[in-house]
Design a protein around this motif. Structure first.
Motif, PDB file in Angstrom:
ATOM      1  N   GLY A 127      12.221 -58.968 -15.261  1.00 34.08           N
ATOM      2  CA  GLY A 127      11.864 -59.499 -16.574  1.00 34.08           C
ATOM      3  C   GLY A 127      11.006 -58.499 -17.325  1.00 34.08           C
ATOM      4  N   ASP A 128      10.074 -58.997 -18.123  1.00 33.12           N
ATOM      5  CA  ASP A 128       9.220 -58.126 -18.925  1.00 33.12           C
ATOM      6  C   ASP A 128       7.761 -58.336 -18.554  1.00 33.12           C
ATOM      7  OD1 ASP A 128      10.964 -56.702 -21.001  1.00 33.12           O
ATOM      8  OD2 ASP A 128      11.701 -58.767 -21.088  1.00 33.12           O
ATOM      9  N   ILE A 170       7.673 -64.759 -27.188  1.00 37.27           N
ATOM     10  CA  ILE A 170       7.975 -63.632 -26.292  1.00 37.27           C
ATOM     11  C   ILE A 170       8.778 -64.122 -25.088  1.00 37.27           C
ATOM     12  CG2 ILE A 170       6.974 -61.864 -24.791  1.00 37.27           C
ATOM     13  CD1 ILE A 170       4.538 -61.821 -26.637  1.00 37.27           C
ATOM     14  N   ASN A 171       8.368 -65.237 -24.506  1.00 36.12           N
ATOM     15  CA  ASN A 171       9.025 -65.765 -23.310  1.00 36.12           C
ATOM     16  C   ASN A 171      10.475 -66.150 -23.591  1.00 36.12           C
ATOM     17  OD1 ASN A 171       8.824 -66.717 -20.496  1.00 36.12           O
ATOM     18  ND2 ASN A 171       9.139 -68.741 -21.404  1.00 36.12           N
ATOM     19  N   THR A 192      13.013 -63.182 -22.854  1.00 36.62           N
ATOM     20  CA  THR A 192      12.973 -62.446 -21.591  1.00 36.62           C
ATOM     21  C   THR A 192      13.287 -63.390 -20.434  1.00 36.62           C
ATOM     22  OG1 THR A 192      11.573 -61.113 -20.110  1.00 36.62           O
ATOM     23  CG2 THR A 192      10.482 -62.820 -21.385  1.00 36.62           C
ATOM     24  N   GLN A 236      12.146 -63.361 -17.432  1.00 35.68           N
ATOM     25  CA  GLN A 236      10.933 -63.640 -16.659  1.00 35.68           C
ATOM     26  C   GLN A 236       9.779 -62.882 -17.290  1.00 35.68           C
ATOM     27  OE1 GLN A 236      10.056 -65.548 -13.434  1.00 35.68           O
ATOM     28  NE2 GLN A 236       8.344 -65.217 -14.828  1.00 35.68           N
ATOM     29  N   LEU A 237       8.800 -63.615 -17.790  1.00 31.34           N
ATOM     30  CA  LEU A 237       7.644 -63.000 -18.434  1.00 31.34           C
ATOM     31  C   LEU A 237       6.459 -63.009 -17.481  1.00 31.34           C
ATOM     32  CD1 LEU A 237       6.145 -61.834 -20.883  1.00 31.34           C
ATOM     33  CD2 LEU A 237       5.677 -64.198 -21.618  1.00 31.34           C
ATOM     34  N   THR A 238       5.843 -61.854 -17.325  1.00 31.08           N
ATOM     35  CA  THR A 238       4.583 -61.727 -16.612  1.00 31.08           C
ATOM     36  C   THR A 238       3.584 -61.118 -17.582  1.00 31.08           C
ATOM     37  OG1 THR A 238       5.739 -61.319 -14.519  1.00 31.08           O
ATOM     38  CG2 THR A 238       3.403 -60.761 -14.613  1.00 31.08           C
ATOM     39  N   ILE A 239       2.454 -61.782 -17.773  1.00 33.40           N
ATOM     40  CA  ILE A 239       1.497 -61.330 -18.771  1.00 33.40           C
ATOM     41  C   ILE A 239       0.090 -61.384 -18.184  1.00 33.40           C
ATOM     42  CG2 ILE A 239       1.293 -63.643 -19.803  1.00 33.40           C
ATOM     43  CD1 ILE A 239       1.068 -62.188 -22.545  1.00 33.40           C
ATOM     44  N   ILE A 265       6.078 -68.900 -16.619  1.00 32.31           N
ATOM     45  CA  ILE A 265       5.455 -67.620 -16.958  1.00 32.31           C
ATOM     46  C   ILE A 265       4.437 -67.267 -15.878  1.00 32.31           C
ATOM     47  CG2 ILE A 265       4.000 -66.409 -18.638  1.00 32.31           C
ATOM     48  CD1 ILE A 265       5.117 -68.378 -20.765  1.00 32.31           C
TER      49      ILE A 265
END
Length: 538
Positions: free
Chosen positions: A60-61, A123-124, A127, A129-132, A170
């Motif tokens: 993901g991102d 943003i999610n 993508t 899979q979002l990792t923030i 997320i």
């Protein structure tokens, strides 16, 4: 921005893991997990967070969000050469948070606490899979809260963010500048704390404390780590059974390290480097074992030195600890060297000789028991017995003849008196024995002596023995444990003093004389003969 990486945290086979296994499991298990990263300034929170993002960057991102400095500075300080992430993964909320490397339609002009969740949702949405990560969360909250006349408190905003993460799957990391417990810990799914301290001699100790990780069993809450080379790296546990593994006798690929005119190699490249070539010839080295180590921890530093002496056809005399694993030396050394080398140059003195039929049990060990069998029956923390022994046999005293090879040939006169008197090692007979060994080999000797076993022999003769070692250009490794009465006296006669300690499930080494930083010990299993490595804890 996405790239492929394994689900389990990678390791470099030197006793280091790029990321703790439990935290990787935490993020790859239940969906939408949130992790609070606590720690005072300078503990390594940012490097830990970036390492986590790098490990999770696979499907993901990834975004690292800050308000502190610009993208280029953050990348140069923390990402460059240490991470697969580029500057597009770094967002500076104080500049322009809407310049994203994604096709995102942001329906508002200013980012504040009200629009923060909507911004993350947008943003999610684009993508898989979002990792923030927010570093630091308090500073980001204060920056956004300043845009409100009456902002909600940080607990309320954090709760909203955690709920959103769970609902939208997320992965969330919140970096906190406080090292103390806060109300935020009750909101998130996981809490880890990074801690650093210095001892009274200025040595740095770093450890990661796993406070809670929802859905993950935490076997060891305290894990040491290092920031060597500007990277977070976890120091992994030493699996002592791997030291004793082997296949066929004499087929190991042991590459001996050269001695110099002034030094004996330790058999460990990293330790030779620290000591500028190894142990001084004619010296006594005190190996001081801390509490809670497994019964065979003494072998971590001694076995490589023994191997190296034998590889150069130099004799070794070993008085092992009383509770040491039966067959440890035999199995390890015969994996590296031929039985002839072991039987000719290695002299092992078990000082609690038992019934004569006990020798038959060890002769059977010499011929039948494989090193793999021994490793399978011994763990790092539990004193197990060889597979062919009964519990009753394990408690019986062991004969010296059997462990040293029984009737197999040593270059020693058969009439020479063994250095045992009343089931105890005796000093004068020991010296007489090694003198004949010296006469046969015409080389300096290595003495490896556990003081808990040889206390009666050496309690009034340690000074004499140190002089003997210096006179004959030998090398001695004196092993002491917390309950050893001669521990202080061993320090008096020793030219060097090293200490092994347990930190979490890992083992660390440091020198008191010479003074050295703490080093994490690793054992590589990539070769047939495990190689010891040392990594400085900085």
């Amino acid at each position: 921005m996405s790239s492929s990486s394994p689900a389990q945290p990678p390791t470099d086979h030197t006793g280091l893991a790029l990321f703790p296994r439990e935290i990787s499991q935490f993020f790859t298990g239940d969906t939408g997990q949130s992790l609070l990263v606590n720690g005072a300034p300078g503990t390594g929170k940012t490097l830990f967070t970036i390492r986590g993002l790098d490990v999770l960057n696979r499907d993901g991102d990834i975004f690292y969000v800050s308000t502190r400095v610009d993208q280029e500075t953050v990348h140069e300080m923390y990402f460059d050469d240490h991470s697969s992430l580029d500057t597009t993964a770094i967002l500076d909320l104080s500049q322009d948070p809407f310049e994203l490397p994604l096709d995102v339609d942001v329906p508002f002009e200013k980012l504040d606490l009200d629009s923060l969740l909507e911004w993350i949702q947008e943003i999610n949405a684009v993508t898989p899979q979002l990792t923030i990560a927010f570093d630091s969360w308090e500073l980001i909250y204060e920056y956004l809260a300043a845009r409100h006349d009456d902002p909600p408190d940080i607990e309320t905003v954090t709760n909203q963010l955690v709920v959103l993460a769970r609902e939208e799957n997320i992965r969330l990391m919140l970096v906190s500048e406080t090292a103390e417990s806060s109300s935020l810990e009750y909101i998130v799914d996981g809490v880890v704390s990074l801690e650093v301290e210095e001892d009274d001699r200025g040595r740095t100790r770093r450890h990661l404390r796993l406070e809670k990780l929802r859905g993950v069993r935490i076997g060891n809450r305290l894990q040491p780590f290092t920031l060597a080379d500007g990277q977070f790296q976890a120091i992994t546990p030493v699996e002592l059974p791997t030291i004793r593994t082997g296949t066929l006798e004499g087929e190991g690929a042991w590459d001996p390290l050269a001695n110099s005119k002034a030094k004996f190699s330790t058999g460990i490249r990293d330790l030779d480097r620290i000591l500028s070539g190894g142990y001084n010839r004619g010296s006594v080295v005190h190996l001081d074992l801390g509490p809670d180590l497994s019964r065979d921890a003494w072998s971590v530093l001694t076995l490589p030195t023994i191997r190296n002496f034998l590889a150069q056809e130099m004799s070794v005399a070993v008085v092992p600890p009383r509770e040491g694993s039966p067959g440890l030396l035999h199995n390890d050394l015969n994996t590296v060297h031929s039985p002839q080398v072991f039987n000719t140059y290695c002299h092992v003195f078990e000082t609690y000789a038992g019934p004569s039929d006990d020798a038959d049990r060890y002769d059977q060990l010499d011929t039948d028991a494989s090193a793999a069998e021994m490793a399978a029956t011994t763990t790092a923390d539990d004193a197990a017995t060889p597979a062919h022994e009964t519990d009753e046999q394990a408690d019986e005293p062991r004969s010296m003849d059997a462990v040293t090879g029984g009737d197999q040939s040593h270059p020693i006169d058969d009439d020479l008196e063994l250095p045992i008197e009343g089931e105890q090692l005796a000093y004068e007979p020991y010296i007489a024995y090694v003198e004949q060994v010296r006469a046969e080999s015409e080389t300096p000797l290595l003495h490896v002596i556990s003081m808990d076993t040889a206390q009666e022999a050496f309690e009034t003769r340690l000074g004499d023995f140190a002089n003997y070692v210096a006179l004959h250009n030998d090398l001695t490794l004196l092993i002491t444990k917390p309950d050893t009465e001669l521990r202080t006296r061993a320090d008096w006669v020793a030219d060097m003093h090293f200490r092994l300690e347990r930190l979490g499930d890992a083992i660390i080494l440091y020198g008191e004389n010479p003074l050295t930083p703490l080093h994490g010990i690793g054992i590589s299993q990539s070769e047939s003969i495990p190689e010891i490595s040392l990594t400085e804890m900085v």
